[in-house]
Design a protein around this motif. Structure first.
Motif, PDB file in Angstrom:
ATOM      1  N   LEU A  13       0.823  -1.205   0.000  1.00 11.95           N
ATOM      2  CA  LEU A  13       0.000   0.000   0.000  1.00 11.95           C
ATOM      3  C   LEU A  13       0.858   1.258   0.000  1.00 11.95           C
ATOM      4  O   LEU A  13       0.625   2.186  -0.783  1.00 11.95           O
ATOM      5  N   LYS A  14       1.875   1.290   0.863  1.00  9.85           N
ATOM      6  CA  LYS A  14       2.722   2.483   0.907  1.00  9.85           C
ATOM      7  C   LYS A  14       3.515   2.641  -0.384  1.00  9.85           C
ATOM      8  O   LYS A  14       3.662   3.756  -0.898  1.00  9.85           O
ATOM      9  N   ALA A  15       4.020   1.544  -0.918  1.00 14.24           N
ATOM     10  CA  ALA A  15       4.782   1.625  -2.162  1.00 14.24           C
ATOM     11  C   ALA A  15       3.928   2.207  -3.288  1.00 14.24           C
ATOM     12  O   ALA A  15       4.387   3.047  -4.066  1.00 14.24           O
ATOM     13  N   ALA A  16       2.672   1.771  -3.352  1.00 16.92           N
ATOM     14  CA  ALA A  16       1.785   2.234  -4.420  1.00 16.92           C
ATOM     15  C   ALA A  16       1.401   3.698  -4.246  1.00 16.92           C
ATOM     16  O   ALA A  16       1.431   4.484  -5.200  1.00 16.92           O
ATOM     17  N   ASN A  21       2.673   6.614  -6.826  1.00 17.32           N
ATOM     18  CA  ASN A  21       1.777   7.722  -7.147  1.00 17.32           C
ATOM     19  C   ASN A  21       2.234   9.055  -6.557  1.00 17.32           C
ATOM     20  O   ASN A  21       1.557  10.071  -6.736  1.00 17.32           O
ATOM     21  N   GLU A  22       3.344   9.044  -5.840  1.00 19.79           N
ATOM     22  CA  GLU A  22       3.992  10.257  -5.328  1.00 19.79           C
ATOM     23  C   GLU A  22       3.047  11.122  -4.494  1.00 19.79           C
ATOM     24  O   GLU A  22       2.913  12.330  -4.696  1.00 19.79           O
ATOM     25  N   MET A  23       2.390  10.485  -3.538  1.00 20.65           N
ATOM     26  CA  MET A  23       1.513  11.188  -2.610  1.00 20.65           C
ATOM     27  C   MET A  23       2.137  11.165  -1.222  1.00 20.65           C
ATOM     28  O   MET A  23       2.894  10.254  -0.891  1.00 20.65           O
ATOM     29  N   THR A  24       1.823  12.167  -0.410  1.00 22.97           N
ATOM     30  CA  THR A  24       2.189  12.082   0.998  1.00 22.97           C
ATOM     31  C   THR A  24       1.170  11.178   1.683  1.00 22.97           C
ATOM     32  O   THR A  24       0.081  10.921   1.153  1.00 22.97           O
ATOM     33  N   LEU A  25       1.507  10.707   2.879  1.00 20.96           N
ATOM     34  CA  LEU A  25       0.552   9.894   3.625  1.00 20.96           C
ATOM     35  C   LEU A  25      -0.711  10.692   3.931  1.00 20.96           C
ATOM     36  O   LEU A  25      -1.819  10.149   3.927  1.00 20.96           O
ATOM     37  N   GLU A  26      -0.542  11.995   4.197  1.00 23.04           N
ATOM     38  CA  GLU A  26      -1.698  12.840   4.492  1.00 23.04           C
ATOM     39  C   GLU A  26      -2.613  12.967   3.272  1.00 23.04           C
ATOM     40  O   GLU A  26      -3.840  12.869   3.382  1.00 23.04           O
ATOM     41  N   GLU A  27      -2.013  13.185   2.106  1.00 24.31           N
ATOM     42  CA  GLU A  27      -2.806  13.298   0.879  1.00 24.31           C
ATOM     43  C   GLU A  27      -3.533  11.998   0.578  1.00 24.31           C
ATOM     44  O   GLU A  27      -4.701  11.996   0.167  1.00 24.31           O
ATOM     45  N   ARG A 110       9.691  -3.658  -7.710  1.00 25.41           N
ATOM     46  CA  ARG A 110       9.021  -2.802  -8.684  1.00 25.41           C
ATOM     47  C   ARG A 110       9.970  -1.807  -9.338  1.00 25.41           C
ATOM     48  O   ARG A 110       9.547  -0.973 -10.141  1.00 25.41           O
ATOM     49  N   GLY A 111      11.246  -1.860  -8.972  1.00 26.30           N
ATOM     50  CA  GLY A 111      12.207  -0.937  -9.556  1.00 26.30           C
ATOM     51  C   GLY A 111      12.024   0.493  -9.097  1.00 26.30           C
ATOM     52  O   GLY A 111      12.364   1.439  -9.813  1.00 26.30           O
ATOM     53  N   LEU A 112      11.483   0.673  -7.885  1.00 26.40           N
ATOM     54  CA  LEU A 112      11.252   2.007  -7.342  1.00 26.40           C
ATOM     55  C   LEU A 112      12.373   2.378  -6.383  1.00 26.40           C
ATOM     56  O   LEU A 112      12.962   1.517  -5.735  1.00 26.40           O
ATOM     57  N   THR A 113      12.657   3.662  -6.273  1.00 25.02           N
ATOM     58  CA  THR A 113      13.694   4.123  -5.359  1.00 25.02           C
ATOM     59  C   THR A 113      13.084   4.529  -4.033  1.00 25.02           C
ATOM     60  O   THR A 113      11.915   4.917  -3.961  1.00 25.02           O
ATOM     61  N   VAL A 117       7.781  10.996  -0.883  1.00 30.17           N
ATOM     62  CA  VAL A 117       7.317  12.367  -0.743  1.00 30.17           C
ATOM     63  C   VAL A 117       7.230  12.661   0.749  1.00 30.17           C
ATOM     64  O   VAL A 117       6.628  11.897   1.498  1.00 30.17           O
ATOM     65  N   PRO A 118       7.845  13.733   1.250  1.00 23.99           N
ATOM     66  CA  PRO A 118       7.830  13.997   2.691  1.00 23.99           C
ATOM     67  C   PRO A 118       6.425  14.253   3.206  1.00 23.99           C
ATOM     68  O   PRO A 118       5.606  14.876   2.531  1.00 23.99           O
TER      69      PRO A 118
END
Length: 245
Positions: A13-16, A21-27, A110-113, A117-118
């Protein structure tokens, strides 16, 4: 984001949400809890929901195509819902997804770094022993890990929930656990650990870096303790507690 279902659901879930999707946890929380509130870039409506329900989390797993079945999604919800009130608030959400187990493996697959996003209002990570790391159990040293396991064992053996354990640790009853609170509780509960080990445990649950531990990060950390190992090592029953540890 297609992902294999053999990874821990919170890591998926966090990775996605955060890395793909480059969202903060708050967003992410606002979007999941309020799927129909405004368009992109709009401020949340005054009536925005402050809680996330199981149906909303289920829909998110399905929309993101994370490959998790209903049982896995329900368990993920229960893991986040540390207050056990059938709903997830922002504090619980942030604590559960701050550093989920298996995240590095998911990102690598998934090849993600690992460049998230803070999160708004959350201080940057601090070095070990600097206080307020809030990084959970992963970075604990052996002595602190043992202290944490003992705490979990005491609660389990005495039939206390995580919330009741928090109340025991909140010595002054202000709704937060300070280092002094935790040290006093550890002594009262008979936990065999030195002051530095207790301080390290406290830093791990100090999610905001303000020297205080709130309910959700406390429950998330203590809930991951290996209580059974301590109970077995002392010849105490694991499945049917009936007394003090």
């Amino acid at each position: 984001m297609e992902s294999p279902s053999n990874h821990p659901p919170l890591a998926l879930l966090k990775a996605a949400l955060v890395y793909y999707n480059e969202m903060t946890l708050e967003e992410a929380f606002e979007q999941i809890a309020n799927p129909d509130d405004g368009g992109e870039g709009d401020a949340p409506a005054p009536s925005s929901n402050e809680f996330m329900e199981l149906a909303q989390l289920r829909q998110t797993f399905q929309d993101l195509e994370l490959g998790c079945d209903e049982v896995t999604i329900q368990r993920a919800f229960e893991q986040i819902d540390t207050k056990r009130d059938g709903k997830i608030d922002m504090e619980e959400w942030q604590a559960a997804l701050a550093d989920p187990e298996g995240l590095e493996d998911v990102l690598a697959s998934r090849g993600l770094t690992n460049e998230a996003v803070p999160s708004e209002g959350v201080p940057p990570p601090k070095p070990p022993n600097a206080g307020g790391s809030g990084r959970g159990a992963a970075g604990l040293g052996p002595a602190a890990r043992e202290a944490l396991n003992q705490l979990g064992a005491v609660l389990k053996f005495n039939g206390l929930t995580l919330e009741e354990g928090f109340e025991e640790a909140d010595v002054d009853g202000d709704g937060l656990v300070s280092l002094a609170d935790l040290q006093a509780a550890a002594e009262s509960l008979g936990i065999d650990a030195n002051e530095e080990a207790i301080a390290e445990v406290h830093r791990a649950m100090d999610a905001q870096g303000d020297g205080m531990a709130a309910l959700a990060p406390f429950c998330a950390l203590v809930g991951g303790a290996d209580a059974d190992e301590v109970l077995r090592s002392r010849g105490l029953p694991v499945g049917d507690p009936s007394g003090g540890a």
